[in-house]
Design a protein around this motif. Sequence first.
Motif, PDB file in Angstrom:
ATOM      1  N   ASP A 153       0.830  -1.211   0.000  1.00 25.44           N
ATOM      2  CA  ASP A 153       0.000   0.000   0.000  1.00 25.44           C
ATOM      3  C   ASP A 153       0.864   1.261   0.000  1.00 25.44           C
ATOM      4  OD1 ASP A 153      -2.287  -1.525  -0.009  1.00 25.44           O
ATOM      5  OD2 ASP A 153      -2.612  -1.381   2.170  1.00 25.44           O
ATOM      6  N   ASN A 210       2.239   1.648  -3.532  1.00 22.31           N
ATOM      7  CA  ASN A 210       1.210   2.035  -4.501  1.00 22.31           C
ATOM      8  C   ASN A 210       0.694   3.453  -4.272  1.00 22.31           C
ATOM      9  OD1 ASN A 210       1.063  -0.207  -6.213  1.00 22.31           O
ATOM     10  ND2 ASN A 210      -0.201  -1.346  -4.734  1.00 22.31           N
ATOM     11  N   ASN A 211       0.916   3.971  -3.065  1.00 21.84           N
ATOM     12  CA  ASN A 211       0.485   5.343  -2.756  1.00 21.84           C
ATOM     13  C   ASN A 211       1.609   6.361  -2.922  1.00 21.84           C
ATOM     14  OD1 ASN A 211      -2.213   4.721  -2.121  1.00 21.84           O
ATOM     15  ND2 ASN A 211      -1.646   4.068  -0.050  1.00 21.84           N
TER      16      ASN A 211
END
Length: 459
Positions: free
Chosen positions: A37, A40-41
């Motif tokens: 996460d 991906n951020n």
Amino acid sequence: MKITIIGTGYVGLVTGACLAELGNDVFCLDVDQRKVDILNNGGIPIHEPGLEEVVERNRAAGRLQFSTDVAASVAHGDIQFIAVGTPPDEDGSADLQYVLAAARNIGRYMEGFKVVVDKSTVPVGTADRVKAAIADELAQRGKTELSFSVVSNPEFLKEGAAVEDFMRPDRIVIGHDQSPEGLHAQTLMKKLYAPFNRNHERTYWMDVRSAEFTKYAANAMLATRISFMNELANLADKVGADIESVRHGIGSDPRIGHSFLYAGCGYGGSCFPKDVQALERTARDYDQSLLILRAVEQVNDLQKHVLGKKVVARFGEDLAGKHFALWGLAFKPNTDDMREASSRVLIGELVRRGATVAVYDPVAMKEASRVLQLDFADDAALLQRIRFGTSPMDTLQDADALAIVTEWKAFRSPDFERVKATLKNPVIFDGRNLFDPQLMADSGIEYYGIGRSLLARGQ
């Protein structure tokens, strides 16, 4: 080319990002959803200069993706890099559970030829175990007709300069066998690394076991040079020699060279300590004794206590009521890695003797806070004796002395007049020999280096 990277730790993330930078289609797999996460951020879970920009650029371009989907990762890459952790086991050997789990997943989901690359630092013979794990999974599926090849391609990345090291390698080591599958793997690996060999050939081809051995041999040699100089530095302190002059004198010999001859307060990090231990363990498995490496490890363990001994020699065994400033927490500059860091040993010695400590690091403050909480989990009162400063100068307030543990550039040229005026006692313990003893003497600062402190006191 379609590449899969298994593991988005230090080695895997750098490898994946840099291969994507060269135009490859890279799929990075990790079982840690939190880490995926973050990536991906637009963030990265480690500190490495230049890496965040490379990751973001290639993620935005669609050449770099992050996922926890194992089946998709195996389907994606013709070349599967295993870049998971190999932490030391209780007996010092490398723990291969994550490597073998990755291998089993490849065997569980592959539907065509795969080149499986051991990128993690693994003991000699690991490729055979990876091959057996994949073959076992294929047999359970009734897919024994599927072929693959296991290749060794160890990394030689320095923390703090990993992107540069990957993009401009001094050597690329690849081990493969001479089977038809191994020769096909060589062709694919040669294509993958072709961009690095345009100027001149940097690839060293060898058998798999020699490639596995090469990584350990390289780290063991570098660790040996460090411990060798640290032993000489400790003797130089006794006889009144300047280890820096000695370093220049021997480093000018081309057979020796200048690299990794800096005396200090011990090496740390994720590689040297565990790799030396793992190589020793491998030797014991074959009834061999690596006497030099055993000494290298012992010297390094002792060296991490040298600064503490210098503090005690100056201020006494009981440090109750004393307060010290400490510059540098990470095991080396340009990283937030606190694994096996010398700062942890010194902090522990000071607070257990009753002192309080104010610490500062340009990057590793958050990681240091986490690690020190673990170090003092059995005695929370000791943790209360540690204050995290906001700047190098902030740590000097009310300090009886300053200790330097990590050679960050920001520490190399401080305002010595201000340092002297702020410290309660003008005393510096320099664990990385950043400062010139004569300059310290001229500035009225009592200076204790590693292998050169006698000079600063006019002896």
